[in-house]
Motif scaffolding. Structure first.
Motif, PDB file in Angstrom:
ATOM      1  N   THR A 163       0.999  -1.245   0.043  1.00 12.50           N
ATOM      2  CA  THR A 163      -0.131   0.003   0.078  1.00 12.50           C
ATOM      3  C   THR A 163       0.950   1.143   0.095  1.00 12.50           C
ATOM      4  O   THR A 163       1.765   1.595   0.952  1.00 12.50           O
ATOM      5  CB  THR A 163      -1.028  -0.083   1.128  1.00 12.50           C
ATOM      6  N   SER A 164       0.547   2.161  -0.993  1.00 15.76           N
ATOM      7  CA  SER A 164       1.436   3.425  -0.916  1.00 15.76           C
ATOM      8  C   SER A 164       0.499   4.638  -0.985  1.00 15.76           C
ATOM      9  O   SER A 164      -0.489   4.600  -1.497  1.00 15.76           O
ATOM     10  CB  SER A 164       2.193   3.345  -2.485  1.00 15.76           C
ATOM     11  N   LEU A 165       0.929   5.557   0.010  1.00 19.51           N
ATOM     12  CA  LEU A 165       0.335   6.902   0.003  1.00 19.51           C
ATOM     13  C   LEU A 165       1.061   7.935  -0.540  1.00 19.51           C
ATOM     14  O   LEU A 165       2.102   8.030  -0.157  1.00 19.51           O
ATOM     15  CB  LEU A 165      -0.211   7.110   1.623  1.00 19.51           C
ATOM     16  N   ILE A 166       0.383   8.861  -1.165  1.00 14.89           N
ATOM     17  CA  ILE A 166       1.168   9.890  -2.144  1.00 14.89           C
ATOM     18  C   ILE A 166       0.264  11.039  -1.845  1.00 14.89           C
ATOM     19  O   ILE A 166      -0.706  11.224  -2.118  1.00 14.89           O
ATOM     20  CB  ILE A 166       1.006   9.254  -3.856  1.00 14.89           C
ATOM     21  N   THR A 167       1.196  11.988  -1.325  1.00 22.85           N
ATOM     22  CA  THR A 167       0.590  13.219  -1.212  1.00 22.85           C
ATOM     23  C   THR A 167       0.904  14.000  -2.462  1.00 22.85           C
ATOM     24  O   THR A 167       1.740  13.784  -3.534  1.00 22.85           O
ATOM     25  CB  THR A 167       1.026  14.168   0.026  1.00 22.85           C
ATOM     26  N   GLY A 168      -0.020  15.269  -2.831  1.00 21.02           N
ATOM     27  CA  GLY A 168       0.006  15.873  -4.065  1.00 21.02           C
ATOM     28  C   GLY A 168      -0.310  15.034  -5.448  1.00 21.02           C
ATOM     29  O   GLY A 168       0.390  15.145  -6.160  1.00 21.02           O
ATOM     30  N   ALA A 169      -0.944  14.122  -5.150  1.00 16.28           N
ATOM     31  CA  ALA A 169      -1.155  12.891  -6.099  1.00 16.28           C
ATOM     32  C   ALA A 169      -2.074  13.513  -7.346  1.00 16.28           C
ATOM     33  O   ALA A 169      -2.123  12.837  -8.391  1.00 16.28           O
ATOM     34  CB  ALA A 169      -1.846  11.886  -5.423  1.00 16.28           C
ATOM     35  N   SER A 170      -2.541  14.551  -7.288  1.00 14.40           N
ATOM     36  CA  SER A 170      -3.485  14.986  -8.466  1.00 14.40           C
ATOM     37  C   SER A 170      -2.893  15.468  -9.571  1.00 14.40           C
ATOM     38  O   SER A 170      -3.331  15.826 -10.631  1.00 14.40           O
ATOM     39  CB  SER A 170      -4.641  16.064  -7.792  1.00 14.40           C
ATOM     40  N   SER A 171      -1.538  15.841  -9.303  1.00 14.81           N
ATOM     41  CA  SER A 171      -0.722  16.284 -10.516  1.00 14.81           C
ATOM     42  C   SER A 171       0.724  16.221 -10.382  1.00 14.81           C
ATOM     43  O   SER A 171       1.024  15.720  -9.267  1.00 14.81           O
ATOM     44  CB  SER A 171      -1.033  17.928 -10.414  1.00 14.81           C
ATOM     45  N   GLY A 172       1.397  16.664 -11.388  1.00 14.58           N
ATOM     46  CA  GLY A 172       2.889  16.791 -11.107  1.00 14.58           C
ATOM     47  C   GLY A 172       3.515  15.301 -11.270  1.00 14.58           C
ATOM     48  O   GLY A 172       2.943  14.293 -11.444  1.00 14.58           O
ATOM     49  N   LEU A 173       4.547  15.423 -10.206  1.00 16.03           N
ATOM     50  CA  LEU A 173       5.248  14.025  -9.953  1.00 16.03           C
ATOM     51  C   LEU A 173       4.336  13.229  -9.234  1.00 16.03           C
ATOM     52  O   LEU A 173       4.585  11.868  -9.146  1.00 16.03           O
ATOM     53  CB  LEU A 173       6.596  14.512  -9.307  1.00 16.03           C
ATOM     54  N   GLY A 174       3.535  13.502  -8.189  1.00 12.37           N
ATOM     55  CA  GLY A 174       2.388  12.754  -7.471  1.00 12.37           C
ATOM     56  C   GLY A 174       1.732  11.919  -8.323  1.00 12.37           C
ATOM     57  O   GLY A 174       1.740  10.702  -7.984  1.00 12.37           O
ATOM     58  N   ALA A 175       1.180  12.544  -9.354  1.00  5.10           N
ATOM     59  CA  ALA A 175       0.416  11.728 -10.219  1.00  5.10           C
ATOM     60  C   ALA A 175       1.258  10.850 -11.046  1.00  5.10           C
ATOM     61  O   ALA A 175       0.636   9.554 -11.107  1.00  5.10           O
ATOM     62  CB  ALA A 175      -0.337  12.600 -11.313  1.00  5.10           C
ATOM     63  N   GLU A 176       2.269  10.978 -11.422  1.00  2.00           N
ATOM     64  CA  GLU A 176       3.177  10.409 -12.080  1.00  2.00           C
ATOM     65  C   GLU A 176       3.679   9.049 -11.161  1.00  2.00           C
ATOM     66  O   GLU A 176       3.817   7.911 -11.509  1.00  2.00           O
ATOM     67  CB  GLU A 176       4.644  10.760 -12.451  1.00  2.00           C
ATOM     68  N   TYR A 177       4.053   9.016  -9.714  1.00  2.00           N
ATOM     69  CA  TYR A 177       4.076   8.005  -8.800  1.00  2.00           C
ATOM     70  C   TYR A 177       3.150   7.380  -8.834  1.00  2.00           C
ATOM     71  O   TYR A 177       3.095   6.066  -8.460  1.00  2.00           O
ATOM     72  CB  TYR A 177       4.580   8.663  -7.483  1.00  2.00           C
ATOM     73  N   ALA A 178       1.751   7.942  -8.691  1.00  2.49           N
ATOM     74  CA  ALA A 178       0.687   7.089  -8.880  1.00  2.49           C
ATOM     75  C   ALA A 178       0.275   6.132  -9.998  1.00  2.49           C
ATOM     76  O   ALA A 178       0.298   4.852  -9.729  1.00  2.49           O
ATOM     77  CB  ALA A 178      -0.693   7.979  -8.463  1.00  2.49           C
ATOM     78  N   ARG A 179       0.607   6.759 -11.212  1.00  4.70           N
ATOM     79  CA  ARG A 179       0.693   5.589 -12.060  1.00  4.70           C
ATOM     80  C   ARG A 179       1.595   4.635 -12.354  1.00  4.70           C
ATOM     81  O   ARG A 179       1.204   3.626 -12.642  1.00  4.70           O
ATOM     82  CB  ARG A 179       0.799   6.777 -13.588  1.00  4.70           C
ATOM     83  N   ARG A 180       2.943   4.834 -11.769  1.00  2.10           N
ATOM     84  CA  ARG A 180       3.926   4.139 -11.892  1.00  2.10           C
ATOM     85  C   ARG A 180       3.644   2.980 -10.795  1.00  2.10           C
ATOM     86  O   ARG A 180       3.888   1.613 -11.076  1.00  2.10           O
ATOM     87  CB  ARG A 180       5.333   4.550 -11.529  1.00  2.10           C
ATOM     88  N   LEU A 181       3.129   3.266  -9.476  1.00  2.33           N
ATOM     89  CA  LEU A 181       3.090   2.357  -8.630  1.00  2.33           C
ATOM     90  C   LEU A 181       1.743   1.559  -8.645  1.00  2.33           C
ATOM     91  O   LEU A 181       1.457   0.548  -8.376  1.00  2.33           O
ATOM     92  CB  LEU A 181       2.833   3.078  -7.208  1.00  2.33           C
ATOM     93  N   ALA A 182       0.988   1.856  -9.436  1.00  2.00           N
ATOM     94  CA  ALA A 182      -0.331   1.433  -9.996  1.00  2.00           C
ATOM     95  C   ALA A 182       0.035   0.259 -10.820  1.00  2.00           C
ATOM     96  O   ALA A 182      -0.568  -1.067 -10.753  1.00  2.00           O
ATOM     97  CB  ALA A 182      -1.442   2.161 -10.494  1.00  2.00           C
ATOM     98  N   ARG A 183       0.902   0.609 -11.788  1.00  3.94           N
ATOM     99  CA  ARG A 183       1.534  -0.626 -12.679  1.00  3.94           C
ATOM    100  C   ARG A 183       2.260  -1.835 -12.045  1.00  3.94           C
ATOM    101  O   ARG A 183       2.229  -2.736 -12.430  1.00  3.94           O
ATOM    102  CB  ARG A 183       2.294   0.279 -13.852  1.00  3.94           C
ATOM    103  N   ARG A 184       2.752  -1.238 -10.896  1.00  2.00           N
ATOM    104  CA  ARG A 184       3.570  -2.106 -10.184  1.00  2.00           C
ATOM    105  C   ARG A 184       2.669  -3.095  -9.248  1.00  2.00           C
ATOM    106  O   ARG A 184       2.893  -4.138  -8.841  1.00  2.00           O
ATOM    107  CB  ARG A 184       4.354  -1.470  -9.073  1.00  2.00           C
ATOM    108  N   GLY A 185       1.257  -2.774  -9.117  1.00  2.00           N
ATOM    109  CA  GLY A 185       0.287  -3.648  -8.651  1.00  2.00           C
ATOM    110  C   GLY A 185       0.126  -3.217  -7.013  1.00  2.00           C
ATOM    111  O   GLY A 185      -0.565  -3.748  -6.393  1.00  2.00           O
ATOM    112  N   ASP A 186       0.593  -2.007  -6.727  1.00  2.00           N
ATOM    113  CA  ASP A 186       0.050  -1.609  -5.398  1.00  2.00           C
ATOM    114  C   ASP A 186      -1.356  -1.006  -5.084  1.00  2.00           C
ATOM    115  O   ASP A 186      -1.837  -0.447  -6.129  1.00  2.00           O
ATOM    116  CB  ASP A 186       1.265  -0.098  -4.998  1.00  2.00           C
ATOM    117  N   ARG A 187      -1.587  -1.189  -3.924  1.00  2.78           N
ATOM    118  CA  ARG A 187      -2.802  -0.433  -3.622  1.00  2.78           C
ATOM    119  C   ARG A 187      -2.342   1.218  -3.164  1.00  2.78           C
ATOM    120  O   ARG A 187      -1.350   1.276  -2.752  1.00  2.78           O
ATOM    121  CB  ARG A 187      -3.386  -0.891  -2.300  1.00  2.78           C
ATOM    122  N   LEU A 188      -3.444   1.899  -3.708  1.00  2.64           N
ATOM    123  CA  LEU A 188      -2.908   3.328  -3.605  1.00  2.64           C
ATOM    124  C   LEU A 188      -3.946   4.068  -2.734  1.00  2.64           C
ATOM    125  O   LEU A 188      -5.044   4.033  -2.562  1.00  2.64           O
ATOM    126  CB  LEU A 188      -2.926   4.001  -4.996  1.00  2.64           C
TER     127      LEU A 188
END
Length: 254
Positions: free
Chosen positions: A4-29
């Motif tokens: 499980t990964s928690l990402i702040t600032g997730a709606s834009s910028g690098l935060g959103a990119e981390y969300a996309r990458r970690l989703a591909r890895r199979g993490d719960r977000l």
């Protein structure tokens, strides 16, 4: 095991990119940002792309109750967080004397106090499990005299370096990620359309590369991740060059 990964600032910028990458890895977000609608849109995209579970947590981290709600999520014993990405932030003009002091205070709070509080909330559970990872999204500006932005990013780097040494032996890695100029919507939010930031093309990085390299460095237990060879070289030179020279160079661009 699914993380499980928690990402702040997730709606834009690098935060959103981390969300996309970690989703591909199979993490719960767990996606954190102020704008619930943008978070919901991103969550839907990630679920369509195969993310196993996406939780939306709308919170204004500039407000005490917003920080409190994220801390409560980080300390929920039945839903442990394995990876914390502190990516929330914003920039201000370099003319400190002209900036609104309340904007500067909010800037300081979001880049220093907020990640400190979230780390303090996440660490006890991670240490008890002897497993966890924290990424603090800093900047190459951390080694450059660049108004209050460089100052707050320097704090993130120095604290991450200390925390890395203090907790690595107990199963928790802490990494300060220090990219240079990266193509996201960060500059557009400052009112600077792409191509009008005053930065040479060769200095720009692409967000997927920054995320990929930083996650690899974090897995290796590095305290500081500086994506790309060009910025590694700039980072080294910046620590050796006279501060006056670096201040003039750092004043370029916006």
């Amino acid at each position: 095991m699914t993380r499980t990964s928690l990402i702040t600032g997730a709606s834009s910028g690098l935060g959103a990119e981390y969300a996309r990458r970690l989703a591909r890895r199979g993490d719960r977000l767990v996606l954190v940002a102020r704008d619930r609608e943008r978070l919901a849109d991103l969550a839907a995209q990630l679920e369509r792309a195969g993310a196993p579970e996406v939780e939306v947590l709308a919170a204004d981290l500039a407000a005490a109750n917003g920080v409190g709600s994220v801390c409560a999520r980080l300390t929920a014993p039945a839903r442990p967080v394995d990876l914390l990405v502190n990516s929330a932030g914003f920039g201000l003009p370099l003319d400190f004397e002209r900036n609104d002091i309340e904007d500067e205070a909010r800037h300081l709070r979001l880049h220093v106090e907020v990640p400190m509080r979230l780390m303090h909330a996440a660490l006890p559970g991670m240490l008890e499990r002897r497993s966890g990872m924290i990424l603090n999204i800093a900047s190459a500006s951390a080694v450059m005299p660049r108004s209050t932005y460089g100052a707050v990013k320097s704090w993130q780097v120095q604290f991450s370096r200390w925390a890395s040494g203090a907790y690595r032996g107990r199963g928790v890695t802490v990494t300060a990620v220090c990219p240079g100029y990266t193509h996201t919507d960060f500059h557009a939010r400052l009112g600077l359309p792409r191509g009008e930031e005053g930065i040479s093309d060769w200095l720009w990085l692409e967000a997927p590369r920054v995320v990929e390299e930083s996650l690899r460095d974090a897995e290796r237990g590095k305290a500081v991740s500086v994506p790309s060879k060009r910025y590694k070289a700039i980072w080294t030179v910046s620590q050796l060059a006279p501060s006056g020279v670096m201040a003039r160079l750092a004043a370029r661009g916006r």
